[in-house]
Design a protein around this motif. Sequence first.
Motif, PDB file in Angstrom:
ATOM      1  N   CYS A  13       0.794  -1.236  -0.006  1.00 54.74           N
ATOM      2  CA  CYS A  13       0.089  -0.102  -0.097  1.00 54.74           C
ATOM      3  C   CYS A  13       0.840   1.181   0.114  1.00 54.74           C
ATOM      4  N   CYS A  14       0.675   2.220  -0.880  1.00 59.75           N
ATOM      5  CA  CYS A  14       1.454   3.334  -0.732  1.00 59.75           C
ATOM      6  C   CYS A  14       1.056   4.132   0.452  1.00 59.75           C
ATOM      7  N   ASN A  15       2.238   4.921   0.897  1.00 63.23           N
ATOM      8  CA  ASN A  15       2.122   5.701   2.027  1.00 63.23           C
ATOM      9  C   ASN A  15       1.071   6.731   2.117  1.00 63.23           C
ATOM     10  N   TRP A  16       0.842   7.456   0.970  1.00 63.14           N
ATOM     11  CA  TRP A  16      -0.168   8.599   0.949  1.00 63.14           C
ATOM     12  C   TRP A  16      -1.595   8.459   1.292  1.00 63.14           C
ATOM     13  N   TYR A  19      -2.368   3.148   2.310  1.00 57.32           N
ATOM     14  CA  TYR A  19      -2.138   2.838   3.626  1.00 57.32           C
ATOM     15  C   TYR A  19      -3.082   3.313   4.785  1.00 57.32           C
ATOM     16  N   ALA A  20      -3.330   4.712   4.383  1.00 54.01           N
ATOM     17  CA  ALA A  20      -4.097   5.647   5.122  1.00 54.01           C
ATOM     18  C   ALA A  20      -5.662   4.837   5.121  1.00 54.01           C
ATOM     19  N   ASP A  23      -5.804   1.775   7.028  1.00 61.66           N
ATOM     20  CA  ASP A  23      -5.689   2.299   8.459  1.00 61.66           C
ATOM     21  C   ASP A  23      -7.445   2.907   8.746  1.00 61.66           C
ATOM     22  N   ARG A  40       3.874  -1.216   3.613  1.00 67.33           N
ATOM     23  CA  ARG A  40       3.741   0.106   3.420  1.00 67.33           C
ATOM     24  C   ARG A  40       5.089   0.588   2.487  1.00 67.33           C
ATOM     25  N   LEU A  41       4.658   0.961   1.343  1.00 69.29           N
ATOM     26  CA  LEU A  41       5.660   1.585   0.404  1.00 69.29           C
ATOM     27  C   LEU A  41       5.432   3.136   0.157  1.00 69.29           C
ATOM     28  N   MET A  42       6.127   3.846  -0.276  1.00 71.11           N
ATOM     29  CA  MET A  42       6.107   5.160  -0.439  1.00 71.11           C
ATOM     30  C   MET A  42       5.097   5.356  -1.531  1.00 71.11           C
ATOM     31  N   CYS A  43       5.268   4.780  -2.874  1.00 72.58           N
ATOM     32  CA  CYS A  43       4.272   4.767  -4.023  1.00 72.58           C
ATOM     33  C   CYS A  43       4.214   3.590  -4.733  1.00 72.58           C
TER      34      CYS A  43
END
Length: 136
Positions: A13-16, A19-20, A23, A40-43
């Motif tokens: 899941c991308c961080n921005w 992932y949110a 969550d 989690r990965l950044m993108c």
Amino acid sequence: MNDTFEPVVLSFCCNWCSYAGADAAGTAKVQYPKNIHIIRLMCSGMLHPNVVIDALTNGVDGVLVCGCHPGDCHYQEGNIKAENRAEAIELMLEDFGLEPERFRLEWVSASEGPQFARIATEMVDALKEIGPNPYK
Ligand code: FES
């Protein structure tokens, strides 16, 4: 359907956004299967196809990649890159004799917790239907 089989699914899941979103599902107490293991990965565009293929050829039952909706990627076009890579991954699945259900790319925003839960549930159900990864 195999009722005793519990597939192992890696979800990148991308961080921005995504992932949110995952969550948010948890925060809102929207349930999704425990089979989903989130990384989690950044993108989403930063995930190399080899990572997906390595996971699947080492016995992981499914890989779910989630990124921001088109136009919302925090790195501008990372999710477009992910989409292009998904096509390559789908071709590789065929070469490795793996079912298309074992890989999925989806867009999930930070506010789409229920959407994440629905996608995760659908994927786990589909994997229960086709059974364990033959590479296991
Ligand atoms: Fe979410 Fe690029 S930051 S897909």
